[in-house]
Scaffold this motif. Structure first.
Motif, PDB file in Angstrom:
ATOM      1  N   GLU A 189       0.839  -1.206   0.000  1.00  0.00           N
ATOM      2  CA  GLU A 189       0.000   0.000   0.000  1.00  0.00           C
ATOM      3  C   GLU A 189       0.868   1.247   0.000  1.00  0.00           C
ATOM      4  OE1 GLU A 189      -3.548   2.116   2.626  1.00  0.00           O
ATOM      5  OE2 GLU A 189      -2.944   0.045   3.023  1.00  0.00           O
ATOM      6  N   ILE A 190       1.978   1.196   0.756  1.00  0.00           N
ATOM      7  CA  ILE A 190       2.909   2.337   0.797  1.00  0.00           C
ATOM      8  C   ILE A 190       3.484   2.593  -0.591  1.00  0.00           C
ATOM      9  CG2 ILE A 190       5.153   3.115   1.681  1.00  0.00           C
ATOM     10  CD1 ILE A 190       4.538   1.597   4.265  1.00  0.00           C
ATOM     11  N   LEU A 191       3.874   1.526  -1.266  1.00  0.00           N
ATOM     12  CA  LEU A 191       4.565   1.669  -2.545  1.00  0.00           C
ATOM     13  C   LEU A 191       3.638   2.040  -3.699  1.00  0.00           C
ATOM     14  CD1 LEU A 191       6.984  -1.420  -2.403  1.00  0.00           C
ATOM     15  CD2 LEU A 191       7.593   0.977  -2.108  1.00  0.00           C
ATOM     16  N   PHE A 192       2.439   1.451  -3.701  1.00  0.00           N
ATOM     17  CA  PHE A 192       1.654   1.521  -4.928  1.00  0.00           C
ATOM     18  C   PHE A 192       0.331   2.276  -4.816  1.00  0.00           C
ATOM     19  CE2 PHE A 192       4.188  -2.416  -5.118  1.00  0.00           C
ATOM     20  CZ  PHE A 192       5.000  -2.075  -6.190  1.00  0.00           C
ATOM     21  N   GLN A 202      11.219   0.600 -13.505  1.00  0.00           N
ATOM     22  CA  GLN A 202      10.085   1.331 -12.925  1.00  0.00           C
ATOM     23  C   GLN A 202       9.865   0.906 -11.479  1.00  0.00           C
ATOM     24  OE1 GLN A 202       6.469   1.526 -15.358  1.00  0.00           O
ATOM     25  NE2 GLN A 202       7.649   0.844 -17.138  1.00  0.00           N
ATOM     26  N   LEU A 203       9.917  -0.391 -11.229  1.00  0.00           N
ATOM     27  CA  LEU A 203       9.730  -0.910  -9.869  1.00  0.00           C
ATOM     28  C   LEU A 203      10.847  -0.438  -8.953  1.00  0.00           C
ATOM     29  CD1 LEU A 203       8.340  -2.662  -7.772  1.00  0.00           C
ATOM     30  CD2 LEU A 203       9.542  -4.664  -8.726  1.00  0.00           C
ATOM     31  N   ALA A 204      12.069  -0.488  -9.449  1.00  0.00           N
ATOM     32  CA  ALA A 204      13.208  -0.032  -8.641  1.00  0.00           C
ATOM     33  C   ALA A 204      13.050   1.446  -8.264  1.00  0.00           C
ATOM     34  CB  ALA A 204      14.509  -0.253  -9.402  1.00  0.00           C
ATOM     35  N   GLU A 205      12.571   2.254  -9.198  1.00  0.00           N
ATOM     36  CA  GLU A 205      12.404   3.688  -8.928  1.00  0.00           C
ATOM     37  C   GLU A 205      11.296   3.937  -7.903  1.00  0.00           C
ATOM     38  OE1 GLU A 205      11.738   5.129 -12.839  1.00  0.00           O
ATOM     39  OE2 GLU A 205      13.869   5.201 -13.370  1.00  0.00           O
ATOM     40  N   ILE A 206      10.226   3.142  -7.943  1.00  0.00           N
ATOM     41  CA  ILE A 206       9.149   3.287  -6.962  1.00  0.00           C
ATOM     42  C   ILE A 206       9.661   2.969  -5.557  1.00  0.00           C
ATOM     43  CG2 ILE A 206       6.963   2.277  -6.192  1.00  0.00           C
ATOM     44  CD1 ILE A 206       6.224   1.955  -9.163  1.00  0.00           C
ATOM     45  N   ILE A 207      10.423   1.866  -5.433  1.00  0.00           N
ATOM     46  CA  ILE A 207      10.992   1.498  -4.124  1.00  0.00           C
ATOM     47  C   ILE A 207      11.974   2.569  -3.649  1.00  0.00           C
ATOM     48  CG2 ILE A 207      12.398  -0.207  -2.910  1.00  0.00           C
ATOM     49  CD1 ILE A 207      11.279  -2.326  -4.857  1.00  0.00           C
ATOM     50  N   LEU A 208      12.831   3.040  -4.572  1.00  0.00           N
ATOM     51  CA  LEU A 208      13.838   4.044  -4.218  1.00  0.00           C
ATOM     52  C   LEU A 208      13.178   5.333  -3.758  1.00  0.00           C
ATOM     53  CD1 LEU A 208      16.725   5.077  -4.072  1.00  0.00           C
ATOM     54  CD2 LEU A 208      16.626   5.545  -6.519  1.00  0.00           C
ATOM     55  N   LEU A 209      12.117   5.767  -4.437  1.00  0.00           N
ATOM     56  CA  LEU A 209      11.436   6.992  -4.044  1.00  0.00           C
ATOM     57  C   LEU A 209      10.860   6.877  -2.642  1.00  0.00           C
ATOM     58  CD1 LEU A 209      10.372   9.805  -4.816  1.00  0.00           C
ATOM     59  CD2 LEU A 209       8.339   8.694  -5.765  1.00  0.00           C
ATOM     60  N   SER A 210      10.307   5.716  -2.310  1.00  0.00           N
ATOM     61  CA  SER A 210       9.738   5.508  -0.977  1.00  0.00           C
ATOM     62  C   SER A 210      10.818   5.527   0.096  1.00  0.00           C
ATOM     63  CB  SER A 210       8.964   4.178  -0.942  1.00  0.00           C
ATOM     64  OG  SER A 210       7.849   4.230  -1.816  1.00  0.00           O
ATOM     65  N   ILE A 211      12.017   5.031  -0.249  1.00  0.00           N
ATOM     66  CA  ILE A 211      13.130   5.091   0.710  1.00  0.00           C
ATOM     67  C   ILE A 211      13.554   6.536   0.931  1.00  0.00           C
ATOM     68  CG2 ILE A 211      15.535   4.453   1.115  1.00  0.00           C
ATOM     69  CD1 ILE A 211      14.996   1.877  -0.487  1.00  0.00           C
ATOM     70  N   LYS A 212      13.709   7.288  -0.193  1.00  0.00           N
ATOM     71  CA  LYS A 212      14.144   8.680  -0.089  1.00  0.00           C
ATOM     72  C   LYS A 212      13.132   9.542   0.652  1.00  0.00           C
ATOM     73  CE  LYS A 212      17.132   8.967  -4.160  1.00  0.00           C
ATOM     74  NZ  LYS A 212      17.340   9.629  -5.480  1.00  0.00           N
ATOM     75  N   GLU A 213      11.832   9.209   0.502  1.00  0.00           N
ATOM     76  CA  GLU A 213      10.800   9.977   1.186  1.00  0.00           C
ATOM     77  C   GLU A 213      10.604   9.551   2.636  1.00  0.00           C
ATOM     78  OE1 GLU A 213       7.422   9.386  -1.311  1.00  0.00           O
ATOM     79  OE2 GLU A 213       7.895  11.102  -2.614  1.00  0.00           O
ATOM     80  N   GLY A 214      11.349   8.527   3.050  1.00  0.00           N
ATOM     81  CA  GLY A 214      11.264   8.079   4.438  1.00  0.00           C
ATOM     82  C   GLY A 214      10.088   7.157   4.711  1.00  0.00           C
ATOM     83  N   LYS A 215       9.372   6.705   3.678  1.00  0.00           N
ATOM     84  CA  LYS A 215       8.227   5.817   3.872  1.00  0.00           C
ATOM     85  C   LYS A 215       8.684   4.398   4.178  1.00  0.00           C
ATOM     86  CE  LYS A 215       5.284   8.544   0.792  1.00  0.00           C
ATOM     87  NZ  LYS A 215       4.558   8.576  -0.513  1.00  0.00           N
TER      88      LYS A 215
END
Length: 491
Positions: free
Chosen positions: A7-10, A26-39
């Motif tokens: 739910e956090i990622l998608f 695309q999947l790697a970028e979604i995971i990376l963005l969530s890490i950078k945003e602190g999620k």
């Protein structure tokens, strides 16, 4: 298993198989963005690749590639038998800070940039059909076909490794330097070999290189006023002290230079001796000899910028100061930008061998080498006589344009402008009546389809001739007539 991580990622991100970008990236970028945003937190375990594949209805290999991509970048770490985790080496990230910045492009740096007035350049590129430019040549006359042929020859002949497989000499190709040396010796009376030549990308690079190599903070550099701002800004950037002296109808007033030499240590004098920029006047012979005498007496460098030597109409071009320099005081700079086109960045410095060696060593810090292929092509059309034939032809055409343009200025604008017919060069230094606001006139002319400089570049605290350079060489006679007609109607 539907992990809350999904739910956090998608919740706001979706994969799109129709895009050219691979799904695993695309999947790697979604995971990376969530890490950078602190999620996703440091050390947090991710669902397995099997669960990801099942949830997203994609191949498990695709998920594994996404994990591998992020592991290689250091964002994830994997442990056999335990699973995949957000890397423990990532510091804790505050979500609100990154969230605030995530949707904006980076317009400003996070570090301080010291702004300097002389670096504020608008880089204005005019888009008008008519132009009285800064003295550019007519590209229709340039031997572009011959240059193209010579360049193509460089790409197809043997010796590919020497040309493309390794770096060459940082001072330029031997073929080009020999061609330039012979050309200068035959046309300008210099006494050089290839060891006295350094290939540069035009005059500005030559000035900048000399400043980097030979000027220290606090050194005094003297130029004529009005002068060339681009050179002066290089002097300021080198933290030198710039002193301007007068220019009259006979060029630099050398007597003023002598008075300065008697009081202060001068490091360099920058001079456009053949056609002073911007006024186009030539430095008279007695002043030339006196300038060389002062350089020998007080030990300063003469930087001689001979930007349009080849275009002198009344008589044979005056030989440069460098031709009479017996003590190695002159650094001579030339360029093909004013001969062919400003688009071609080809030039050279000529100086004593030890100066060239020193400049070469400094040049490596900025530019490992120039364009040897283009230099060799230029050397070829010098050696086969193409350049000499072009210069003879264009000289007559430019002289005819000069006469026609000056006739127009006199007949159509004679009550409002003051000028002298230049002995050489590609512009007419034109002073407008003081009742005319040159900046407003240039702006209104631009609206009518005519570009020319508003003269601000030639203004100094104690000098304002209300003048500008009106270039004629790059325009047809018809366009010159149209341009003058626009000025006449506006005035």
């Amino acid at each position: 298993m539907n992990s809350p991580i999904f739910e956090i990622l998608f919740i706001h991100n979706k994969l799109n198989g129709s895009l050219e970008r691979p799904v695993y990236l695309q999947l790697a970028e979604i995971i990376l963005l969530s890490i950078k945003e602190g999620k996703l937190k440091t050390g947090q375990k991710l669902p397995s690749s099997r669960d990801f594949a099942s949830f997203l209805d994609i191949n498990r290999i695709t998920v594994s590639k996404a994990f591998e991509e992020l592991q290689n970048q250091g964002w994830l770490e994997s442990f056999t038998g335990r699973g995949t985790f957000v890397s423990s080496h990532i510091p804790e990230i505050k979500p609100e800070k990154l969230q605030k910045q995530s949707n904006r492009t980076q317009k400003n740096s996070g570090f301080i940039i010291e702004k300097k007035p002389y670096l504020e350049n608008s880089y204005f590129v005019p888009k008008t059909n008519l132009h009285f430019d800064d003295g550019f040549p007519d590209p229709k006359l340039a031997p572009l076909k011959e240059l193209y042929r010579a360049y193509r020859n460089q790409l197809t002949r043997s010796g590919l490794y020497d040309k493309f497989g390794s770096y060459g000499n940082p001072d330029g190709s031997e073929y080009y330097k020999n061609a330039i040396s012979q050309h200068l010796n035959e046309t300008r009376g210099l006494k050089t070999t290839s060891k006295n030549i350094l290939s540069v990308r035009g005059t500005v690079m030559g000035v900048n290189l000399v400043c980097n190599a030979l000027i220290n903070p606090g050194d005094i550099i003297v130029t004529g006023v009005p002068g060339w701002r681009r050179a002066e800004n290089n002097f300021l950037h080198a933290k030198a002290k710039h002193i301007g002296i007068s220019v009259d109808e006979h060029g630099l007033v050398v007597e003023e230079l002598r008075k300065i030499c008697q009081k202060q240590k001068i490091r360099m004098v920058y001079v456009t001796s053949h056609h002073h920029y911007p006024t186009t006047v030539s430095l008279r012979i007695d002043r030339r000899l006196e300038l060389l005498k002062l350089a020998n007496e007080y030990g300063f460098i003469i930087f001689e910028d001979d930007y349009d030597f080849d275009f002198h109409y009344s008589n044979r071009p005056l030989l440069p100061l460098a031709s009479a320099d017996e003590n190695g005081m002159v650094i001579y700079c030339g360029s093909f930008s004013k001969s062919f086109s400003p688009a071609f960045r080809m030039g050279y410095l000529a100086a004593p061998e030890n100066v060239i060696e020193h400049l070469t060593n400094v040049r490596v810090l900025l530019d490992r080498q120039g364009d040897h292929i283009l230099d060799n092509a230029m050397g070829e059309i010098i050696n086969d006589g193409t350049v000499q034939r072009y210069l003879r032809k264009s000289l007559n055409i430019y002289q005819d344009k000069r006469d026609y343009f000056c006739s127009l200025l006199g007949s159509e604008l004679g009550d409002f402008v003051n000028f002298s017919i230049p002995n050489g060069g590609m512009t007419v230094w034109t002073k407008f009546d003081t009742s005319i606001n040159l900046e407003k006139l240039a702006s209104k002319a631009y609206e009518k389809g005519l570009y020319f400089s508003d003269g601000k570049a030639h203004q100094y605290p104690n000098f304002n001739a209300n003048g500008t350079r009106l270039g004629f060489a790059s325009s047809s006679k018809e366009d010159l007539m149209k341009g003058v007609d626009i000025l006449r109607k506006l005035i």
